[in-house]
Design a protein around this motif. Structure first.
Motif, PDB file in Angstrom:
ATOM      1  N   ASP A 115       0.406  -0.580  -0.001  1.00 44.79           N
ATOM      2  CA  ASP A 115       0.362  -0.554   0.189  1.00 44.79           C
ATOM      3  C   ASP A 115       0.952   1.413  -0.139  1.00 44.79           C
ATOM      4  OD1 ASP A 115      -2.165   1.968   0.622  1.00 44.79           O
ATOM      5  OD2 ASP A 115      -2.824   1.375   2.171  1.00 44.79           O
ATOM      6  N   ASP A 116       0.666   1.856  -1.394  1.00 46.71           N
ATOM      7  CA  ASP A 116       2.108   2.779  -1.350  1.00 46.71           C
ATOM      8  C   ASP A 116       0.912   4.144  -1.289  1.00 46.71           C
ATOM      9  OD1 ASP A 116       0.676   3.357  -3.278  1.00 46.71           O
ATOM     10  OD2 ASP A 116       2.517   3.249  -4.849  1.00 46.71           O
ATOM     11  N   SER A 117       0.008   4.774  -0.711  1.00 43.79           N
ATOM     12  CA  SER A 117      -0.668   5.959  -0.710  1.00 43.79           C
ATOM     13  C   SER A 117      -0.185   6.440   0.548  1.00 43.79           C
ATOM     14  CB  SER A 117      -2.235   5.368  -0.589  1.00 43.79           C
ATOM     15  OG  SER A 117      -2.457   4.744   0.533  1.00 43.79           O
ATOM     16  N   PRO A 118       0.508   7.592   0.508  1.00 42.10           N
ATOM     17  CA  PRO A 118       0.408   8.437   1.389  1.00 42.10           C
ATOM     18  C   PRO A 118       0.513   8.354   3.118  1.00 42.10           C
ATOM     19  CG  PRO A 118      -0.344   9.772  -0.281  1.00 42.10           C
ATOM     20  CD  PRO A 118      -1.007   8.349  -0.377  1.00 42.10           C
ATOM     21  N   VAL A 119       0.265   7.617   3.895  1.00 40.65           N
ATOM     22  CA  VAL A 119       0.398   7.231   5.249  1.00 40.65           C
ATOM     23  C   VAL A 119      -0.703   8.373   5.540  1.00 40.65           C
ATOM     24  CG1 VAL A 119       2.162   7.762   6.206  1.00 40.65           C
ATOM     25  CG2 VAL A 119       0.991   6.216   6.851  1.00 40.65           C
ATOM     26  N   GLY A 120       0.105  10.041   5.323  1.00 43.94           N
ATOM     27  CA  GLY A 120      -0.680  11.101   6.569  1.00 43.94           C
ATOM     28  C   GLY A 120      -2.004  11.264   5.896  1.00 43.94           C
ATOM     29  N   GLN A 121      -2.490  10.629   5.142  1.00 41.70           N
ATOM     30  CA  GLN A 121      -3.435  11.196   4.575  1.00 41.70           C
ATOM     31  C   GLN A 121      -4.338   9.645   4.768  1.00 41.70           C
ATOM     32  OE1 GLN A 121      -2.981  11.673   0.597  1.00 41.70           O
ATOM     33  NE2 GLN A 121      -4.331  13.886   0.467  1.00 41.70           N
ATOM     34  N   ARG A 122      -4.056   8.190   4.745  1.00 41.43           N
ATOM     35  CA  ARG A 122      -4.570   7.393   5.394  1.00 41.43           C
ATOM     36  C   ARG A 122      -5.018   7.405   6.829  1.00 41.43           C
ATOM     37  NH1 ARG A 122      -0.664   4.180   2.611  1.00 41.43           N
ATOM     38  NH2 ARG A 122      -0.412   3.357   5.077  1.00 41.43           N
ATOM     39  N   ARG A 123      -3.532   7.872   7.750  1.00 34.47           N
ATOM     40  CA  ARG A 123      -4.080   8.347   9.203  1.00 34.47           C
ATOM     41  C   ARG A 123      -5.281   9.243   9.413  1.00 34.47           C
ATOM     42  NH1 ARG A 123      -0.850   6.718  13.206  1.00 34.47           N
ATOM     43  NH2 ARG A 123       1.053   5.891  11.634  1.00 34.47           N
TER      44      ARG A 123
ATOM     45  N   LEU B 221     -21.858  -2.850  10.733  1.00 34.78           N
ATOM     46  CA  LEU B 221     -22.028  -2.511   9.532  1.00 34.78           C
ATOM     47  C   LEU B 221     -21.747  -2.310   7.973  1.00 34.78           C
ATOM     48  CD1 LEU B 221     -23.532   0.577  11.331  1.00 34.78           C
ATOM     49  CD2 LEU B 221     -24.797  -1.489  11.003  1.00 34.78           C
ATOM     50  N   ILE B 222     -20.097  -3.156   8.137  1.00 40.67           N
ATOM     51  CA  ILE B 222     -19.463  -2.927   6.877  1.00 40.67           C
ATOM     52  C   ILE B 222     -19.074  -4.977   6.671  1.00 40.67           C
ATOM     53  CG2 ILE B 222     -19.068  -0.707   6.909  1.00 40.67           C
ATOM     54  CD1 ILE B 222     -16.463  -1.002   7.825  1.00 40.67           C
ATOM     55  N   GLU B 223     -20.005  -5.596   7.041  1.00 40.59           N
ATOM     56  CA  GLU B 223     -19.531  -7.129   7.067  1.00 40.59           C
ATOM     57  C   GLU B 223     -18.441  -7.229   7.309  1.00 40.59           C
ATOM     58  OE1 GLU B 223     -20.744  -7.670   3.387  1.00 40.59           O
ATOM     59  OE2 GLU B 223     -23.142  -7.705   4.006  1.00 40.59           O
ATOM     60  N   ALA B 224     -17.063  -6.665   8.390  1.00 35.83           N
ATOM     61  CA  ALA B 224     -15.501  -6.563   8.649  1.00 35.83           C
ATOM     62  C   ALA B 224     -15.752  -6.898  10.479  1.00 35.83           C
ATOM     63  CB  ALA B 224     -15.031  -5.227   8.331  1.00 35.83           C
ATOM     64  N   THR B 225     -14.554  -7.598  10.682  1.00 36.40           N
ATOM     65  CA  THR B 225     -14.190  -7.984  11.650  1.00 36.40           C
ATOM     66  C   THR B 225     -13.634  -6.824  12.826  1.00 36.40           C
ATOM     67  OG1 THR B 225     -12.187  -8.376  11.641  1.00 36.40           O
ATOM     68  CG2 THR B 225     -13.377 -10.290  11.172  1.00 36.40           C
ATOM     69  N   GLY B 226     -13.598  -6.077  14.235  1.00 40.41           N
ATOM     70  CA  GLY B 226     -13.569  -5.345  14.752  1.00 40.41           C
ATOM     71  C   GLY B 226     -12.473  -4.980  14.747  1.00 40.41           C
ATOM     72  N   PRO B 227     -11.089  -5.650  14.603  1.00 40.94           N
ATOM     73  CA  PRO B 227      -9.975  -5.893  13.619  1.00 40.94           C
ATOM     74  C   PRO B 227      -9.666  -5.378  12.824  1.00 40.94           C
ATOM     75  CG  PRO B 227      -9.939  -8.368  15.380  1.00 40.94           C
ATOM     76  CD  PRO B 227     -11.293  -7.411  15.757  1.00 40.94           C
ATOM     77  N   THR B 228     -10.186  -5.048  11.767  1.00 41.45           N
ATOM     78  CA  THR B 228     -10.001  -4.959  10.218  1.00 41.45           C
ATOM     79  C   THR B 228     -10.297  -3.445  10.525  1.00 41.45           C
ATOM     80  OG1 THR B 228     -11.041  -7.184   9.702  1.00 41.45           O
ATOM     81  CG2 THR B 228     -11.028  -4.882   8.169  1.00 41.45           C
ATOM     82  N   LEU B 229     -11.323  -2.711  10.786  1.00 41.35           N
ATOM     83  CA  LEU B 229     -11.915  -1.695  11.071  1.00 41.35           C
ATOM     84  C   LEU B 229     -10.805  -1.078  11.896  1.00 41.35           C
ATOM     85  CD1 LEU B 229     -13.625   0.201  11.269  1.00 41.35           C
ATOM     86  CD2 LEU B 229     -15.374  -0.155  13.098  1.00 41.35           C
TER      87      LEU B 229
ATOM     88  N   ARG C 158      -7.061   3.106  12.100  1.00 44.58           N
ATOM     89  CA  ARG C 158      -5.362   3.536  12.048  1.00 44.58           C
ATOM     90  C   ARG C 158      -4.281   3.712  11.175  1.00 44.58           C
ATOM     91  NH1 ARG C 158      -3.516  -1.162  16.358  1.00 44.58           N
ATOM     92  NH2 ARG C 158      -4.682  -0.438  18.140  1.00 44.58           N
ATOM     93  N   GLY C 159      -5.525   3.728   9.835  1.00 45.15           N
ATOM     94  CA  GLY C 159      -4.592   3.898   8.699  1.00 45.15           C
ATOM     95  C   GLY C 159      -4.104   3.038   7.853  1.00 45.15           C
ATOM     96  N   GLU C 160      -3.972   1.942   8.508  1.00 42.66           N
ATOM     97  CA  GLU C 160      -2.900   0.859   8.271  1.00 42.66           C
ATOM     98  C   GLU C 160      -3.571  -0.044   6.645  1.00 42.66           C
ATOM     99  OE1 GLU C 160      -2.353  -1.673  11.896  1.00 42.66           O
ATOM    100  OE2 GLU C 160      -2.144  -0.316  12.688  1.00 42.66           O
TER     101      GLU C 160
END
Length: 293
Positions: free
Chosen positions: A6-14, A37-45, A50-52
């Motif tokens: 994932d090479d997107s700008p880390v500052g923007q993701r965060r 609500l988005i069919e994900a797990t808690g750790p995924t959210l 966290r922008g990870e």
């Protein structure tokens, strides 16, 4: 399958993740409920907040409805998410200021491990007393109503709680001596303020240095800013630059680098910690004399 980087700008993701987390907290929705609500797990959210990893457009739209996010904020979120996905370099445009302000406060409160503060004529906001704050907003020229001033005081006091939280960030501030001499609110207010600032010097997670007037010109003398640092290095640094009427933000490594350099130069040019505290107490004594105490 090759590993996808994932090479997107880390500052923007965060910042996008922090803003989404802030809206979720404001709505009173816990992590696992939102994840469903988005069919994900808690750790995924958590990783998204966290922008990870990135938020998808549909996920933002679903969560925006649950969080009751207004139309204007949703437009900013979707545009910032689009830029994160595209890896473009437009994320500092003025349209993002309200969103980045929200994200900055959330990151300051929850994720920053170090804050570098540089101020010119004011005491850093983390160490301001209530009387000092009120005077600043009373004399701001904006003709704020008393109710609005009290609201701003409450918001700043909430921001100051970062000093006392569990595992607080290290706050390193370089303050110009002008901030110690400018009689904001008069001698009584300033004496209280400076004694409070001197007491903050003794906190284990605080370092305060003073740039003396006697030194004359100094590096970065026209800059006032707060720089957040995180565990994953300078690529994630975010800077809040204080202007005349509002703040703006820098979140690319190339854009934040000048502020790191300015900080290093200011730190070297300022008095050491012990001499700085002594100067703060000396300034407090002068205001004590002025009050006739």
């Amino acid at each position: 399958m090759p590993h996808l980087v994932d090479d997107s700008p880390v500052g923007q993701r965060r910042q996008l993740g922090a803003a989404m987390r802030s809206f979720r907290k404001e709505a009173g929705i816990d992590r696992d409920e939102a994840a469903e609500l988005i069919e994900a797990t808690g750790p995924t959210l958590t990783r998204k907040e966290r922008g990870e990893s990135k938020f998808k457009r549909q996920e933002i739209e679903v969560l925006a409805r649950a969080y009751d996010i207004g139309r204007d904020d949703l437009v900013m979120l979707l545009e910032l998410a689009r830029e994160v996905r595209a890896g473009t370099r437009r994320g500092e445009f003025p349209m993002f200021v309200p969103l980045k302000s929200r994200a900055f406060l959330e990151l300051e409160r929850a994720e920053a491990v170090e804050v570098l503060a540089v101020t010119l004529t004011l005491v850093p906001l983390y160490f301001q007393t209530e009387a000092y704050m009120r005077e600043l907003w009373l004399r701001s020229g904006d003709l704020l109503a008393p109710e609005r001033i009290e609201e701003l005081v409450a918001l700043r006091k909430a921001r100051q709680q970062v000093l006392a939280k569990r595992n607080p960030p290290t706050i390193r501030a370089v303050v110009h001596e002008l901030a110690l001499r400018l009689p904001v609110g008069g001698p009584t207010v300033m004496q209280e303020q400076l004694l409070h600032l001197a007491a903050a010097c003794d906190l284990p997670n605080v370092e305060i240095q003073v740039q003396p007037i006697s030194a004359g010109a100094y590096p970065g003398m026209d800059a006032a800013f707060y720089l957040l640092r995180f565990r994953n290095g300078p690529a994630a640094d975010i800077v809040q630059v204080h202007g005349h009427a509002e703040s703006f933000y820098r979140d690319r490594e190339t854009a934040t680098e000048p502020y790191r350099v300015a900080w290093d130069r200011r730190k070297v040019a300022a008095l050491d910690l012990r001499a700085s505290k002594a100067l703060i107490l000396e300034a407090a004594t002068r205001f004590e004399v002025a009050t006739g105490s």
